[in-house]
Design a protein around this motif. Sequence first.
Motif, PDB file in Angstrom:
ATOM      1  N   VAL A  82       0.848  -1.202   0.000  1.00  0.00           N
ATOM      2  CA  VAL A  82       0.000   0.000   0.000  1.00  0.00           C
ATOM      3  C   VAL A  82       0.884   1.252   0.000  1.00  0.00           C
ATOM      4  CG1 VAL A  82      -1.759   1.280   1.303  1.00  0.00           C
ATOM      5  CG2 VAL A  82      -1.911  -1.199   1.114  1.00  0.00           C
ATOM      6  N   GLY A  83       1.949   1.202   0.805  1.00  0.00           N
ATOM      7  CA  GLY A  83       2.861   2.348   0.880  1.00  0.00           C
ATOM      8  C   GLY A  83       3.478   2.676  -0.477  1.00  0.00           C
ATOM      9  N   ILE A  84       3.969   1.644  -1.140  1.00  0.00           N
ATOM     10  CA  ILE A  84       4.624   1.863  -2.443  1.00  0.00           C
ATOM     11  C   ILE A  84       3.579   2.285  -3.476  1.00  0.00           C
ATOM     12  CG2 ILE A  84       5.965   0.771  -4.296  1.00  0.00           C
ATOM     13  CD1 ILE A  84       7.200  -1.038  -2.070  1.00  0.00           C
ATOM     14  N   ASP A  85       2.376   1.714  -3.375  1.00  0.00           N
ATOM     15  CA  ASP A  85       1.309   2.088  -4.311  1.00  0.00           C
ATOM     16  C   ASP A  85       0.959   3.581  -4.180  1.00  0.00           C
ATOM     17  OD1 ASP A  85      -0.540   0.791  -6.306  1.00  0.00           O
ATOM     18  OD2 ASP A  85      -1.980   1.888  -5.037  1.00  0.00           O
ATOM     19  N   ILE A  86       0.975   4.062  -2.946  1.00  0.00           N
ATOM     20  CA  ILE A  86       0.711   5.491  -2.746  1.00  0.00           C
ATOM     21  C   ILE A  86       1.882   6.307  -3.305  1.00  0.00           C
ATOM     22  CG2 ILE A  86       0.479   7.296  -0.963  1.00  0.00           C
ATOM     23  CD1 ILE A  86      -0.986   5.110   0.744  1.00  0.00           C
ATOM     24  N   LEU A  87       3.098   5.790  -3.057  1.00  0.00           N
ATOM     25  CA  LEU A  87       4.286   6.527  -3.504  1.00  0.00           C
ATOM     26  C   LEU A  87       4.403   6.607  -5.025  1.00  0.00           C
ATOM     27  CD1 LEU A  87       7.042   5.282  -1.021  1.00  0.00           C
ATOM     28  CD2 LEU A  87       6.184   7.605  -1.243  1.00  0.00           C
ATOM     29  N   LYS A  88       3.758   5.669  -5.720  1.00  0.00           N
ATOM     30  CA  LYS A  88       3.934   5.631  -7.180  1.00  0.00           C
ATOM     31  C   LYS A  88       3.376   6.892  -7.854  1.00  0.00           C
ATOM     32  CE  LYS A  88      -0.095   3.288  -8.985  1.00  0.00           C
ATOM     33  NZ  LYS A  88      -0.692   2.092  -9.439  1.00  0.00           N
ATOM     34  N   ASP A  89       2.479   7.607  -7.151  1.00  0.00           N
ATOM     35  CA  ASP A  89       1.972   8.851  -7.714  1.00  0.00           C
ATOM     36  C   ASP A  89       2.955   9.995  -7.520  1.00  0.00           C
ATOM     37  OD1 ASP A  89      -0.350   7.548  -8.441  1.00  0.00           O
ATOM     38  OD2 ASP A  89      -1.316   7.921  -6.500  1.00  0.00           O
ATOM     39  N   ILE A  90       3.902   9.776  -6.633  1.00  0.00           N
ATOM     40  CA  ILE A  90       4.864  10.845  -6.343  1.00  0.00           C
ATOM     41  C   ILE A  90       6.206  10.585  -7.029  1.00  0.00           C
ATOM     42  CG2 ILE A  90       5.983  12.151  -4.470  1.00  0.00           C
ATOM     43  CD1 ILE A  90       3.808  10.830  -2.597  1.00  0.00           C
ATOM     44  N   ILE A  91       6.630   9.309  -7.020  1.00  0.00           N
ATOM     45  CA  ILE A  91       7.940   8.981  -7.600  1.00  0.00           C
ATOM     46  C   ILE A  91       7.776   8.075  -8.822  1.00  0.00           C
ATOM     47  CG2 ILE A  91       9.317   9.283  -5.503  1.00  0.00           C
ATOM     48  CD1 ILE A  91       9.001   6.313  -4.972  1.00  0.00           C
ATOM     49  N   TYR A  92       8.810   8.068  -9.636  1.00  0.00           N
ATOM     50  CA  TYR A  92       8.788   7.283 -10.863  1.00  0.00           C
ATOM     51  C   TYR A  92       9.276   5.861 -10.542  1.00  0.00           C
ATOM     52  CZ  TYR A  92       9.577   6.116 -15.763  1.00  0.00           C
ATOM     53  OH  TYR A  92       9.552   5.517 -16.980  1.00  0.00           O
ATOM     54  N   LEU A  93       8.322   4.943 -10.371  1.00  0.00           N
ATOM     55  CA  LEU A  93       8.660   3.593  -9.909  1.00  0.00           C
ATOM     56  C   LEU A  93       9.416   2.748 -10.937  1.00  0.00           C
ATOM     57  CD1 LEU A  93       5.768   1.933  -7.872  1.00  0.00           C
ATOM     58  CD2 LEU A  93       8.057   2.503  -7.130  1.00  0.00           C
ATOM     59  N   GLU A  94       9.277   3.125 -12.219  1.00  0.00           N
ATOM     60  CA  GLU A  94       9.933   2.335 -13.267  1.00  0.00           C
ATOM     61  C   GLU A  94      11.444   2.523 -13.267  1.00  0.00           C
ATOM     62  OE1 GLU A  94       7.101   3.806 -13.596  1.00  0.00           O
ATOM     63  OE2 GLU A  94       5.699   2.444 -14.579  1.00  0.00           O
ATOM     64  N   ASN A  95      11.894   3.552 -12.587  1.00  0.00           N
ATOM     65  CA  ASN A  95      13.332   3.832 -12.531  1.00  0.00           C
ATOM     66  C   ASN A  95      14.046   2.801 -11.655  1.00  0.00           C
ATOM     67  OD1 ASN A  95      15.767   5.152 -11.153  1.00  0.00           O
ATOM     68  ND2 ASN A  95      15.339   6.513 -12.871  1.00  0.00           N
ATOM     69  N   VAL A  96      15.132   2.258 -12.198  1.00  0.00           N
ATOM     70  CA  VAL A  96      15.859   1.188 -11.489  1.00  0.00           C
ATOM     71  C   VAL A  96      16.396   1.669 -10.136  1.00  0.00           C
ATOM     72  CG1 VAL A  96      17.934  -0.271 -11.594  1.00  0.00           C
ATOM     73  CG2 VAL A  96      16.449  -0.085 -13.578  1.00  0.00           C
ATOM     74  N   MET A  97      16.932   2.873 -10.146  1.00  0.00           N
ATOM     75  CA  MET A  97      17.502   3.398  -8.895  1.00  0.00           C
ATOM     76  C   MET A  97      16.418   3.586  -7.826  1.00  0.00           C
ATOM     77  SD  MET A  97      20.636   3.381  -8.654  1.00  0.00           S
ATOM     78  CE  MET A  97      20.803   4.222  -7.091  1.00  0.00           C
ATOM     79  N   THR A  98      15.250   4.020  -8.298  1.00  0.00           N
ATOM     80  CA  THR A  98      14.128   4.195  -7.363  1.00  0.00           C
ATOM     81  C   THR A  98      13.760   2.845  -6.745  1.00  0.00           C
ATOM     82  OG1 THR A  98      13.324   5.895  -8.849  1.00  0.00           O
ATOM     83  CG2 THR A  98      11.802   5.171  -7.168  1.00  0.00           C
ATOM     84  N   GLN A  99      13.719   1.823  -7.599  1.00  0.00           N
ATOM     85  CA  GLN A  99      13.382   0.477  -7.103  1.00  0.00           C
ATOM     86  C   GLN A  99      14.400   0.005  -6.068  1.00  0.00           C
ATOM     87  OE1 GLN A  99      13.310  -1.740 -10.746  1.00  0.00           O
ATOM     88  NE2 GLN A  99      11.467  -0.733 -11.504  1.00  0.00           N
ATOM     89  N   VAL A 100      15.680   0.231  -6.381  1.00  0.00           N
ATOM     90  CA  VAL A 100      16.746  -0.191  -5.456  1.00  0.00           C
ATOM     91  C   VAL A 100      16.591   0.523  -4.113  1.00  0.00           C
ATOM     92  CG1 VAL A 100      19.246  -0.112  -5.035  1.00  0.00           C
ATOM     93  CG2 VAL A 100      18.382  -0.755  -7.285  1.00  0.00           C
TER      94      VAL A 100
END
Lengths: 157, 273
Positions: A82-100
């Motif tokens: 749920v936390g990451i799902d909310i964050l996906k509107d703020i940050i670009y989740l497809e970015n590898v560095m973001t995922q790391v």
Amino acid sequence: MLKTQISLLGIIFLAAFIQTVLVPGLWSPLRVDLLLGMVIGVIVHLGFSQGILFVLAASLLLQAFSGARPGLLPLFYLFAFVGIDILKDIIYLENVMTQVMLAAAFSAMASFSLVVFLDISLVPMETIPLVLGSVLTGCFSPLMVSLVGRVKRAYET
Amino acid sequence: MERGGTNKIILVVIASAIVIVLLSLGQYRSLSSGLSPVREGFFIAERIVTAPFRIASALWTDYVALVNTRRENRELRKQLEQLRFRHMAMQGLKSENERLRAMLDFKSEHGEYHLLPAHLLAQDISVIFRTVIIDRGKRHGFAVDTPVVSPLGLVGRVIAVSPHTSQILLITDPNSAVPAVIEETQVKGIVKGTGTNVLNLEYVRSTEMVEVGNMVVTSGLEGRFPKGIRVGQISEVRRDPHKIFVMITISPSVQMSKIEGVFGVGFRAEDAD
């Protein structure tokens, strides 16, 4: 949808094997969380409704490999989902560095909140595998995200 | 003529004598130094004459024979690898043999219990919780609460069981509590896991005699664990005058990160205290 879920749960079994046999075989106190990467993967590739089903089923499966109180793992992974799902509107989740960064941060948060919650007094040497485990969890997460993407593409194109 | 012949002989003898005297006086080098161009010439000639033979010989020893050497080297390397591997395997077998021997000794020492051998299958998915999964379950006699020991001491107890696997809660887990007694003084307490590699012995009064190095064993109270199984050795004792209980730290007898072979202990609760 069913094929995707079954395939992902198959991968979870493989991940459990890596997490409970291979990684501790290399260094006993080290753990790498591969499900966190898959949680990000399902948010990126499958969406909320499919993702939440997978996260629930996978975390219940992983409960079989843990001494944590029943429900603790599903609770943590649902919180992460749920936390990451909310964050996906703020940050670009497809970015590898973001995922790391995200996976490492959630893994570290889980470990250290458990340490605080269970009142475990770690000596400095014992924090090394926790930190290393979080870093490795982060490093492996893009791989797990792409794995979820591949599974999705294989069945749902 | 005869006179001339005699003189020649005398001259040869005198010359020979001079040479012998000079040789004995160590003058040979100075005398022969003048002959060095001759030797140099001889050397050059010898080199030229023997060059084809030497080249042929060099070709043979440094190339043709080297082909064999290379092959031989490869073979030897292969043999070395095999021997290294065998050595490694032998080391593994040796340690396995020692472990199995220790298990066998333990089994014969504890004949009063029905020991169920098992091996480690997997470890906890989280580093905080200390559980392991073993390759024996309900079908092999394991049940929930079956105590698990190793030849070195207490490992934990079964918390979940399936037909072929059992989940063991290690004594180092924060949720673990084992009734125990200090062997030397018979002081009773509860050994609790800390989530780290040490244990705490709790509920021991500050007035009790407790010393570093004392051995802690299971007390058998509560009937969950058999009596007298080694838990660990006291490594630290901290007394606070404002507290009723003394803080005791124990180093477990079993290194939980190194367990491989364990036993489930089939025993009746009446066997305990």
